[in-house]
Enzyme design. Structure first.
Site, PDB file in Angstrom:
ATOM      1  N   GLU A  99      90.671 -12.540 -66.359  1.00 55.53           N
ATOM      2  CA  GLU A  99      91.098 -12.288 -64.975  1.00 55.53           C
ATOM      3  C   GLU A  99      90.494 -10.984 -64.459  1.00 55.53           C
ATOM      4  O   GLU A  99      90.625  -9.917 -65.068  1.00 55.53           O
ATOM      5  CB  GLU A  99      92.626 -12.246 -64.852  1.00 55.53           C
ATOM      6  CG  GLU A  99      93.030 -12.057 -63.386  1.00 55.53           C
ATOM      7  CD  GLU A  99      94.450 -12.460 -63.054  1.00 55.53           C
ATOM      8  OE1 GLU A  99      95.103 -13.151 -63.869  1.00 55.53           O
ATOM      9  OE2 GLU A  99      94.914 -12.089 -61.947  1.00 55.53           O
ATOM     10  N   GLU A 156      91.661  -4.301 -64.663  1.00 55.67           N
ATOM     11  CA  GLU A 156      92.222  -3.767 -63.420  1.00 55.67           C
ATOM     12  C   GLU A 156      92.113  -2.237 -63.473  1.00 55.67           C
ATOM     13  O   GLU A 156      92.642  -1.612 -64.384  1.00 55.67           O
ATOM     14  CB  GLU A 156      93.690  -4.218 -63.302  1.00 55.67           C
ATOM     15  CG  GLU A 156      94.490  -3.580 -62.192  1.00 55.67           C
ATOM     16  CD  GLU A 156      93.877  -3.776 -60.800  1.00 55.67           C
ATOM     17  OE1 GLU A 156      93.780  -4.919 -60.353  1.00 55.67           O
ATOM     18  OE2 GLU A 156      93.474  -2.764 -60.197  1.00 55.67           O
ATOM     19  N   ASP A 199      89.567  -7.662 -53.230  1.00 50.69           N
ATOM     20  CA  ASP A 199      89.557  -6.747 -52.092  1.00 50.69           C
ATOM     21  C   ASP A 199      88.626  -7.308 -51.019  1.00 50.69           C
ATOM     22  O   ASP A 199      87.478  -7.648 -51.316  1.00 50.69           O
ATOM     23  CB  ASP A 199      89.081  -5.359 -52.534  1.00 50.69           C
ATOM     24  CG  ASP A 199      90.122  -4.664 -53.413  1.00 50.69           C
ATOM     25  OD1 ASP A 199      91.324  -4.948 -53.248  1.00 50.69           O
ATOM     26  OD2 ASP A 199      89.728  -3.850 -54.266  1.00 50.69           O
ATOM     27  N   ARG A 234     102.717 -11.093 -56.732  1.00 47.80           N
ATOM     28  CA  ARG A 234     103.500 -10.373 -55.735  1.00 47.80           C
ATOM     29  C   ARG A 234     102.696 -10.233 -54.440  1.00 47.80           C
ATOM     30  O   ARG A 234     103.193 -10.354 -53.343  1.00 47.80           O
ATOM     31  CB  ARG A 234     103.859  -8.986 -56.288  1.00 47.80           C
ATOM     32  CG  ARG A 234     105.200  -8.496 -55.847  1.00 47.80           C
ATOM     33  CD  ARG A 234     105.698  -7.434 -56.770  1.00 47.80           C
ATOM     34  NE  ARG A 234     104.602  -6.600 -57.247  1.00 47.80           N
ATOM     35  CZ  ARG A 234     104.679  -5.292 -57.405  1.00 47.80           C
ATOM     36  NH1 ARG A 234     105.788  -4.670 -57.121  1.00 47.80           N
ATOM     37  NH2 ARG A 234     103.668  -4.597 -57.868  1.00 47.80           N
ATOM     38  N   TYR A 235     101.403  -9.983 -54.640  1.00 46.51           N
ATOM     39  CA  TYR A 235     100.506  -9.828 -53.504  1.00 46.51           C
ATOM     40  C   TYR A 235     100.505 -11.098 -52.652  1.00 46.51           C
ATOM     41  O   TYR A 235     100.579 -11.048 -51.421  1.00 46.51           O
ATOM     42  CB  TYR A 235      99.093  -9.519 -54.025  1.00 46.51           C
ATOM     43  CG  TYR A 235      98.112  -9.285 -52.921  1.00 46.51           C
ATOM     44  CD1 TYR A 235      97.869  -8.004 -52.440  1.00 46.51           C
ATOM     45  CD2 TYR A 235      97.440 -10.354 -52.327  1.00 46.51           C
ATOM     46  CE1 TYR A 235      96.988  -7.797 -51.400  1.00 46.51           C
ATOM     47  CE2 TYR A 235      96.558 -10.159 -51.287  1.00 46.51           C
ATOM     48  CZ  TYR A 235      96.337  -8.883 -50.837  1.00 46.51           C
ATOM     49  OH  TYR A 235      95.461  -8.680 -49.801  1.00 46.51           O
TER      50      TYR A 235
HETATM   51  C1  SAM Z   1      94.110  -7.181 -53.308  1.00 40.53           C
HETATM   52  S1  SAM Z   1      94.328  -6.779 -54.956  1.00 40.53           S
HETATM   53  C2  SAM Z   1      94.876  -8.318 -55.673  1.00 40.53           C
HETATM   54  C3  SAM Z   1      95.483  -8.145 -57.027  1.00 40.53           C
HETATM   55  C4  SAM Z   1      95.847  -9.432 -57.778  1.00 40.53           C
HETATM   56  N1  SAM Z   1      94.689 -10.223 -58.091  1.00 40.53           N
HETATM   57  C5  SAM Z   1      96.853 -10.251 -57.039  1.00 40.53           C
HETATM   58  O1  SAM Z   1      96.529 -11.344 -56.555  1.00 40.53           O
HETATM   59  O2  SAM Z   1      97.991  -9.807 -56.948  1.00 40.53           O
HETATM   60  C6  SAM Z   1      92.668  -6.651 -55.566  1.00 40.53           C
HETATM   61  C7  SAM Z   1      92.600  -5.984 -56.922  1.00 40.53           C
HETATM   62  O3  SAM Z   1      91.289  -6.014 -57.439  1.00 40.53           O
HETATM   63  C8  SAM Z   1      91.095  -4.822 -58.172  1.00 40.53           C
HETATM   64  N2  SAM Z   1      89.634  -4.635 -58.336  1.00 40.53           N
HETATM   65  C9  SAM Z   1      88.740  -4.302 -57.404  1.00 40.53           C
HETATM   66  N3  SAM Z   1      87.500  -4.200 -57.936  1.00 40.53           N
HETATM   67  C10 SAM Z   1      87.620  -4.486 -59.262  1.00 40.53           C
HETATM   68  C11 SAM Z   1      86.716  -4.525 -60.354  1.00 40.53           C
HETATM   69  N4  SAM Z   1      85.432  -4.261 -60.198  1.00 40.53           N
HETATM   70  N5  SAM Z   1      87.195  -4.839 -61.569  1.00 40.53           N
HETATM   71  C12 SAM Z   1      88.505  -5.104 -61.752  1.00 40.53           C
HETATM   72  N6  SAM Z   1      89.415  -5.081 -60.750  1.00 40.53           N
HETATM   73  C13 SAM Z   1      88.986  -4.768 -59.526  1.00 40.53           C
HETATM   74  C14 SAM Z   1      91.777  -3.769 -57.325  1.00 40.53           C
HETATM   75  O4  SAM Z   1      92.111  -2.605 -58.041  1.00 40.53           O
HETATM   76  C15 SAM Z   1      93.009  -4.523 -56.849  1.00 40.53           C
HETATM   77  O5  SAM Z   1      94.124  -4.337 -57.683  1.00 40.53           O
END
Ligand code: SAM
Length: 226
Positions: free
Chosen positions: A57, A82, A131, A206-207
């Site tokens: 993931e 993460e 993101d 949660r998101y």
């Molecule tokens: C909008 S959040 C969604 C989190 C989760 N997937 C959810 O659905 O609840 C996007 C996540 O991607 C992580 N992220 C961004 N770039 C990343 C990378 N290169 N490697 C791992 N995680 C990353 C961010 O820190 C953030 O927590």
């Protein structure tokens, strides 16, 4: 391969609320035990001591989905990445509360871990609510781009799934455009219901719940690696 600068810019903040004492202790005590080794090639034997199927993931947020999948398939190994510290603490809570022995975490960039895995070694890759980088001039930073997708395609076993979820209409259109141009992934949808309804084996994060509360539509994409 995406260049390192692009990868580094893929994520924004890595720290949020200050950790409470118990959270700091959990991090210190438990993270080293479940961390992906920092250097060298990775495979199921190095991560779990056997040859179990691996799932991966990218950006697990609070780890609800990662833990949910790990509960469903205790015989599989799960690797979650993460960079966000509070997210890692939340995932550690799930691992402890559910006594999950089949999860490994990396606090940092998912692509740095992905590239250390053998080609055709993953049974599934998840990218949920990446993101959005909504401005057009930032589109290169989106995880759904040919650089990261090359790596995901290389690491997935043929016939296995790449799952992508988003509640962002711009990202949804972008992802469909980028994915539809690729010859190495086949979209699994036969009707609108297939991408508008959350599959039963796709635990809600949660998101996602927050997004729905705000009235957002959520799209669930499932692609098979050809
Ligand atoms: C909008 S959040 C969604 C989190 C989760 N997937 C959810 O659905 O609840 C996007 C996540 O991607 C992580 N992220 C961004 N770039 C990343 C990378 N290169 N490697 C791992 N995680 C990353 C961010 O820190 C953030 O927590």
């Amino acid at each position: 391969m995406p260049d390192p600068v692009t990868i580094r810019r893929l994520y924004g903040r890595s720290k949020g609320h200050k950790l409470r004492e118990g959270q700091a202790a959990l991090l210190e005590e438990m993270l080293p035990r479940v961390s992906v080794p920092d250097h060298g090639p990775l495979d199921a034997a190095r991560l779990f001591g056997d040859s179990r199927p691996l799932e991966f993931e990218i950006g697990f947020g609070g780890g609800e989905h990662l833990a949910g999948q790990a509960r469903m398939r205790p015989d599989h190994g799960f690797v979650g990445c993460e960079p966000f510290l509070n997210g890692v603490v939340s995932a550690l809570n799930h691992i402890r509360d559910d006594a999950l022995g089949n999860v490994r975490l990396h606090m940092g960039d998912a692509l740095e871990v992905l590239e250390r895995l053998p080609d055709a070694s993953l049974s599934r890759v998840y990218l949920l609510h990446p993101d959005p980088w909504p401005k057009a001039r930032h589109a290169k930073r989106r995880m759904v781009n040919n650089g990261p997708l090359e790596m995901i395609a290389a690491k997935l076993k043929p016939g296995c799934e790449f799952r992508l979820g988003t509640d962002d209409p711009t990202y949804c259109r972008w992802a469909m455009m980028v994915m539809n141009q690729r010859r190495d992934f086949a979209w699994q949808a036969e009707s609108a219901a297939d991408f508008l309804t959350r599959p039963a084996d796709w635990p809600e994060t949660r998101y996602e719940r927050k997004a729905r509360r705000k009235g957002h539509e959520v799209w669930y994409f499932r692609y098979l690696r050809i």
